[in-house]
Structure formats: C-alpha cells, structure tokens
Design an enzyme around this catalytic site. Structure first.
Site, PDB file in Angstrom:
ATOM      1  N   SER A  10     -35.871  98.287  58.101  1.00 33.35           N
ATOM      2  CA  SER A  10     -36.886  98.367  59.276  1.00 33.35           C
ATOM      3  C   SER A  10     -38.336  98.878  58.886  1.00 33.35           C
ATOM      4  CB  SER A  10     -36.440  99.025  60.627  1.00 33.35           C
ATOM      5  OG  SER A  10     -37.150  99.206  61.581  1.00 33.35           O
ATOM      6  N   HIS A  28     -36.662  93.704  58.749  1.00 38.85           N
ATOM      7  CA  HIS A  28     -36.535  94.051  60.277  1.00 38.85           C
ATOM      8  C   HIS A  28     -37.756  94.636  60.678  1.00 38.85           C
ATOM      9  CE1 HIS A  28     -34.252  94.825  63.828  1.00 38.85           C
ATOM     10  NE2 HIS A  28     -35.223  95.947  63.960  1.00 38.85           N
ATOM     11  N   ASP A  38     -40.122  95.786  63.973  1.00 35.74           N
ATOM     12  CA  ASP A  38     -39.863  96.009  65.221  1.00 35.74           C
ATOM     13  C   ASP A  38     -41.295  95.827  65.957  1.00 35.74           C
ATOM     14  OD1 ASP A  38     -37.233  97.029  65.489  1.00 35.74           O
ATOM     15  OD2 ASP A  38     -38.110  98.468  64.015  1.00 35.74           O
ATOM     16  N   MET A  54     -43.161  96.356  69.833  1.00 33.76           N
ATOM     17  CA  MET A  54     -42.827  97.289  71.024  1.00 33.76           C
ATOM     18  C   MET A  54     -44.075  96.992  71.853  1.00 33.76           C
ATOM     19  SD  MET A  54     -41.289 100.694  69.425  1.00 33.76           S
ATOM     20  CE  MET A  54     -39.886 100.496  68.498  1.00 33.76           C
ATOM     21  N   HIS A 102     -37.663  91.729  65.943  1.00 29.59           N
ATOM     22  CA  HIS A 102     -36.911  92.583  67.042  1.00 29.59           C
ATOM     23  C   HIS A 102     -38.136  92.749  68.041  1.00 29.59           C
ATOM     24  CE1 HIS A 102     -34.481  96.226  68.424  1.00 29.59           C
ATOM     25  NE2 HIS A 102     -34.501  95.354  69.499  1.00 29.59           N
ATOM     26  N   MET A 160     -39.203  94.226  71.354  1.00 32.23           N
ATOM     27  CA  MET A 160     -38.738  94.765  72.375  1.00 32.23           C
ATOM     28  C   MET A 160     -39.939  94.842  73.558  1.00 32.23           C
ATOM     29  SD  MET A 160     -37.429  97.974  70.085  1.00 32.23           S
ATOM     30  CE  MET A 160     -38.116  97.192  68.726  1.00 32.23           C
ATOM     31  N   MET A 180     -27.740  97.908  69.906  1.00 34.79           N
ATOM     32  CA  MET A 180     -28.587  98.983  69.838  1.00 34.79           C
ATOM     33  C   MET A 180     -27.757 100.185  69.672  1.00 34.79           C
ATOM     34  SD  MET A 180     -31.498  97.745  69.176  1.00 34.79           S
ATOM     35  CE  MET A 180     -32.342  99.524  69.052  1.00 34.79           C
ATOM     36  N   ASP A 225     -28.473  98.481  64.901  1.00 41.27           N
ATOM     37  CA  ASP A 225     -29.849  99.072  64.788  1.00 41.27           C
ATOM     38  C   ASP A 225     -29.983 100.492  65.373  1.00 41.27           C
ATOM     39  OD1 ASP A 225     -32.444  99.291  64.522  1.00 41.27           O
ATOM     40  OD2 ASP A 225     -33.069  97.805  65.703  1.00 41.27           O
TER      41      ASP A 225
HETATM   42  C1  DX5 Z   1     -35.795 101.381  67.301  1.00 42.30           C
HETATM   43  C2  DX5 Z   1     -35.841 100.157  66.211  1.00 42.30           C
HETATM   44  C3  DX5 Z   1     -35.175 100.359  64.895  1.00 42.30           C
HETATM   45  C4  DX5 Z   1     -35.691 101.420  64.183  1.00 42.30           C
HETATM   46  C5  DX5 Z   1     -34.731 101.856  63.247  1.00 42.30           C
HETATM   47  O1  DX5 Z   1     -36.279 101.109  68.358  1.00 42.30           O
HETATM   48  O2  DX5 Z   1     -35.404  98.987  66.874  1.00 42.30           O
HETATM   49  O3  DX5 Z   1     -35.335  99.206  64.350  1.00 42.30           O
HETATM   50  O4  DX5 Z   1     -36.759 101.285  63.431  1.00 42.30           O
HETATM   51  O5  DX5 Z   1     -34.938 103.099  62.551  1.00 42.30           O
HETATM   52  P1  DX5 Z   1     -33.933 104.186  62.322  1.00 42.30           P
HETATM   53  O6  DX5 Z   1     -33.023 103.715  61.265  1.00 42.30           O
HETATM   54  O7  DX5 Z   1     -34.887 105.342  61.560  1.00 42.30           O
HETATM   55  O8  DX5 Z   1     -33.387 104.721  63.544  1.00 42.30           O
HETATM   56 ZN    ZN Z   2     -35.224  97.273  65.694  1.00 39.35          ZN
END
Ligand code: DX5
Ligand code: ZN
Length: 220
Positions: free
Chosen positions: A7, A32, A34, A36, A65, A67, A136, A172
């Site tokens: 990620s 991956h 993220d 947000m 991903h 969010m 999650m 994740d």
């Molecule tokens: C959290 C993300 C994850 C995060 C994982 O909201 O969706 O993908 O980046 O990071 P670690 O492995 O450090 O928890």
């Molecule tokens: Zn993620």
C-alpha cells in the site's frame, strides 16, 4: 500462492516513483492505492491525476481502494485513470449491486470492502457481482494502525461463502509478517501491507518474507 499488495500510503509521496519501482522489482503482485476523501474517512490522500501518473510508471495491476462517499459518481473516472481493480466500501453504497456492475462495465474488476464492524452477510446476494472482497482489519483512514483480530473469523466466514468462485479475498490494515500465516490459513488470497513493507529498509525483502511466512502454513 498468496499475493502481496504493498500500500503506497506508507511510501514517501515525494519519491513515489522510486518507491513503486522498488516494490515492483521486489516481487509485489499488485499495487494498492488508497483514495480517501476526508468524509467517508477522516483523512485525505490522492485522486485520479496521481493514479494516471502511477499508471505510466508501473506494470503492476493497480488495486484502487476507494474510501469515499458516493463512489458511484467516480467509477468511470478511476477506471479511466488506470485502476485495474476498483474497490468500493459496502458502507458507502446504498445500491452496491449497481455500483459493482458499473465497475465491470467500465472495464475493471470490481471489489467491495467491509469495515471491521460490517458483517460478511451483507455480501450474501452480491457474490457473483464481485471479483475481490477486501476485509478491513483496521478502521480505514490511516496507515500504521494495529491489526484487529476479529478479521480472522470474518475471512473464514467469507472463504465459506465464496465457495468455488475465483473471488480474491484480500485483507487490509495492520498486517505484519506474523499475520501472514494465520490469514493464509483462514483463506485470504491477497495481503495488503503499508508500513510493514515501506517502513522496511528493504521493501523487497519484506515482501518475500511475508510471502514465505504465508506459505509455511499452506504446506503444513
Ligand atoms: C487503511 C488503508 C490501508 C493502509 C495499510 O485505511 O486502507 O491500505 O494503507 O497500511 P498498514 O499496513 O500500515 O496498516
Ligand atoms: Zn487500503
């Protein structure tokens, strides 16, 4: 063999290209990403232009991903930007079946993510509409949080629900090397890891260690 998805949330965003090149050379299976929006989760990251730039830099499939609230408004944009897999949160979609179909029609594989408190049963009638389920194991929003152990039971239940389908079962949040074996045993097929990989001085080594830790139990 289990797939490892670093990620980039834990990478140095000022040197993202190099960070991606290192994990690609180190044997990552997916990247991956993220996204947000500061509403669905209390943090803000990157959007389509950055994904377009990443797309040009790597051959790894992009596991995006989302969010974000109202993800159905953004599906086509993220697929056009380069998402190979696009995952939306069940909690963010009043009409998840429509949103998942929209992703496939746009040309990507469709994923659905479940927050730690969301039961697997919300997917009972969506199993044929989904290519990846993202469990999650932290409350989404930040890298570097601690793994929530109730994810193990959820992965086991989803493994049973998935049955003979080829659906990927991804986990994740907070995943370290010690979680790889029990998650593989529970039925996970993809492990997402941010800080455990990018926080390591040798990200390629961290990927290999996590993968081999997961294999030990599969063979046993
Ligand atoms: C959290 C993300 C994850 C995060 C994982 O909201 O969706 O993908 O980046 O990071 P670690 O492995 O450090 O928890
Ligand atoms: Zn993620």
């Amino acid at each position: 063999m289990i797939k490892i998805a670093p990620s980039i949330l834990s990478a140095d965003f000022a040197a993202l290209g190099e960070a991606i090149a290192r994990v690609e050379a180190g044997g990552a299976d997916l990247l991956h990403v993220d996204v947000m929006d500061g509403h669905f989760v209390p943090n803000l990251t990157i959007g389509p232009p950055v994904i377009e730039s990443i797309r040009k830099r790597t051959r790894l499939p992009l596991d995006v991903h989302l969010m974000i609230e109202e993800p159905e408004r953004w599906v086509e944009t993220y697929v056009r930007a380069g998402a190979d897999l696009l995952t939306v949160h069940a909690e963010a979609c009043p009409h998840p079946q429509r949103c998942l179909s929209q992703i496939r029609e746009a040309g990507a594989r469709a994923g659905v993510a479940l927050n730690p408190g969301t039961p697997p049963g919300v997917l009972d009638y969506l199993l044929d509409d989904v290519d990846l389920i993202l469990v999650m194991s932290v409350n989404p929003g930040f890298a570097g949080q601690s793994f929530i152990p109730s994810a193990y039971a959820k992965v086991r239940q989803l493994r049973t629900l998935i049955g003979r389908r080829a659906t990927e079962l991804s986990v994740d949040g907070g995943i370290k090397r010690e979680h790889a074996a029990p998650l593989a045993q529970a039925g996970a097929t993809v492990l997402v890891a941010g800080s455990a990989i990018f926080g390591s001085a040798e990200p390629g080594e961290a990927i290999r260690e996590m993968r081999s830790a997961s294999e030990v139990v599969k063979l046993a």
